[in-house]
Scaffold this motif. Structure first.
Motif, PDB file in Angstrom:
ATOM      1  N   GLU A   1       0.865  -1.156   0.041  1.00  0.00           N
ATOM      2  CA  GLU A   1       0.072  -0.085  -0.129  1.00  0.00           C
ATOM      3  C   GLU A   1       0.863   1.355   0.212  1.00  0.00           C
ATOM      4  O   GLU A   1       0.792   2.025  -0.674  1.00  0.00           O
ATOM      5  CB  GLU A   1      -0.870  -0.096   1.121  1.00  0.00           C
ATOM      6  N   GLN A   2       1.834   1.338   0.921  1.00  0.00           N
ATOM      7  CA  GLN A   2       2.734   2.395   0.747  1.00  0.00           C
ATOM      8  C   GLN A   2       3.521   2.701  -0.330  1.00  0.00           C
ATOM      9  O   GLN A   2       3.597   3.638  -0.933  1.00  0.00           O
ATOM     10  CB  GLN A   2       3.825   2.217   1.797  1.00  0.00           C
TER      11      GLN A   2
ATOM     12  N   VAL B   1       7.859  15.760  -3.998  1.00  0.00           N
ATOM     13  CA  VAL B   1       9.289  15.812  -3.879  1.00  0.00           C
ATOM     14  C   VAL B   1       9.434  14.744  -2.630  1.00  0.00           C
ATOM     15  O   VAL B   1       8.538  14.630  -1.799  1.00  0.00           O
ATOM     16  CB  VAL B   1      10.010  17.098  -3.456  1.00  0.00           C
ATOM     17  N   TYR B   2      10.778  14.225  -2.162  1.00  0.00           N
ATOM     18  CA  TYR B   2      10.686  13.154  -1.556  1.00  0.00           C
ATOM     19  C   TYR B   2      10.342  13.563  -0.072  1.00  0.00           C
ATOM     20  O   TYR B   2       9.752  12.886   0.492  1.00  0.00           O
ATOM     21  CB  TYR B   2      12.107  12.650  -1.567  1.00  0.00           C
ATOM     22  N   THR B   3      10.708  14.996   0.312  1.00  0.00           N
ATOM     23  CA  THR B   3      10.160  15.332   1.877  1.00  0.00           C
ATOM     24  C   THR B   3       8.904  15.236   1.898  1.00  0.00           C
ATOM     25  O   THR B   3       8.310  14.946   2.899  1.00  0.00           O
ATOM     26  CB  THR B   3      10.911  16.502   2.129  1.00  0.00           C
TER      27      THR B   3
ATOM     28  N   THR C   1       3.572   9.929   3.525  1.00  0.00           N
ATOM     29  CA  THR C   1       3.488   8.192   3.790  1.00  0.00           C
ATOM     30  C   THR C   1       4.169   7.573   4.835  1.00  0.00           C
ATOM     31  O   THR C   1       3.983   6.554   5.235  1.00  0.00           O
ATOM     32  CB  THR C   1       3.849   7.667   2.661  1.00  0.00           C
ATOM     33  N   GLY C   2       5.086   8.341   5.300  1.00  0.00           N
ATOM     34  CA  GLY C   2       6.095   7.766   6.328  1.00  0.00           C
ATOM     35  C   GLY C   2       7.154   6.729   5.820  1.00  0.00           C
ATOM     36  O   GLY C   2       7.973   6.219   6.345  1.00  0.00           O
ATOM     37  N   ALA C   3       7.150   6.734   4.259  1.00  0.00           N
ATOM     38  CA  ALA C   3       8.210   5.991   3.669  1.00  0.00           C
ATOM     39  C   ALA C   3       9.516   6.535   3.764  1.00  0.00           C
ATOM     40  O   ALA C   3       9.661   7.721   3.827  1.00  0.00           O
ATOM     41  CB  ALA C   3       7.928   5.925   2.207  1.00  0.00           C
ATOM     42  N   SER C   4      10.416   5.623   3.722  1.00  0.00           N
ATOM     43  CA  SER C   4      11.835   5.863   4.030  1.00  0.00           C
ATOM     44  C   SER C   4      12.325   6.446   2.754  1.00  0.00           C
ATOM     45  O   SER C   4      11.832   6.194   1.500  1.00  0.00           O
ATOM     46  CB  SER C   4      12.951   4.849   4.430  1.00  0.00           C
ATOM     47  N   SER C   5      13.528   7.213   2.637  1.00  0.00           N
ATOM     48  CA  SER C   5      14.023   7.850   1.579  1.00  0.00           C
ATOM     49  C   SER C   5      14.603   6.662   0.489  1.00  0.00           C
ATOM     50  O   SER C   5      14.270   6.750  -0.608  1.00  0.00           O
ATOM     51  CB  SER C   5      14.964   8.698   1.706  1.00  0.00           C
TER      52      SER C   5
END
Length: 98
Positions: free
Chosen positions: A43-44, A57-59, A65-69
């Motif tokens: 899902e993420q 953008v990534y940030t 989402t709380g997803a890691s970089s």
């Protein structure tokens, strides 16, 4: 459909997914098939792909989402250079909503 060996892809799962006919049926099937962690990870990753498609953008994606970089980077590579599944589904959902 050709028979598969241990080293080849089994199509039974994909054929079964194509037979799902409602959101409830889909959720029940995936709840039985996957662990909670596996579902949340998928899902993420899909959420990350949708946000990348929106130009975030990534940030911003990390905040939403709380997803890691590392996850965002991996999804970005797949989204940009993968088999096209993410992009096709995102475009299809946009057409359906619009």
């Amino acid at each position: 459909m050709p028979k598969t060996t241990n080293k080849e892809r089994s199509f039974a799962l994909y054929e079964s997914i194509l037979e799902l006919s409602s959101m409830e049926e889909c959720i029940a099937f995936f709840d039985d098939l996957c662990t909670v962690g596996e579902l949340r990870a998928m899902e993420q990753r899909y959420d990350v792909a949708c946000l990348l498609d929106q130009g975030l953008v990534y940030t911003e994606i990390l905040e939403r989402t709380g997803a890691s970089s590392a996850t965002i980077s991996r999804v970005n590579r797949i989204f940009s250079f993968g088999a096209g599944g993410f992009r096709e589904m995102i475009e299809r959902r946009k057409r359906k909503k619009g």
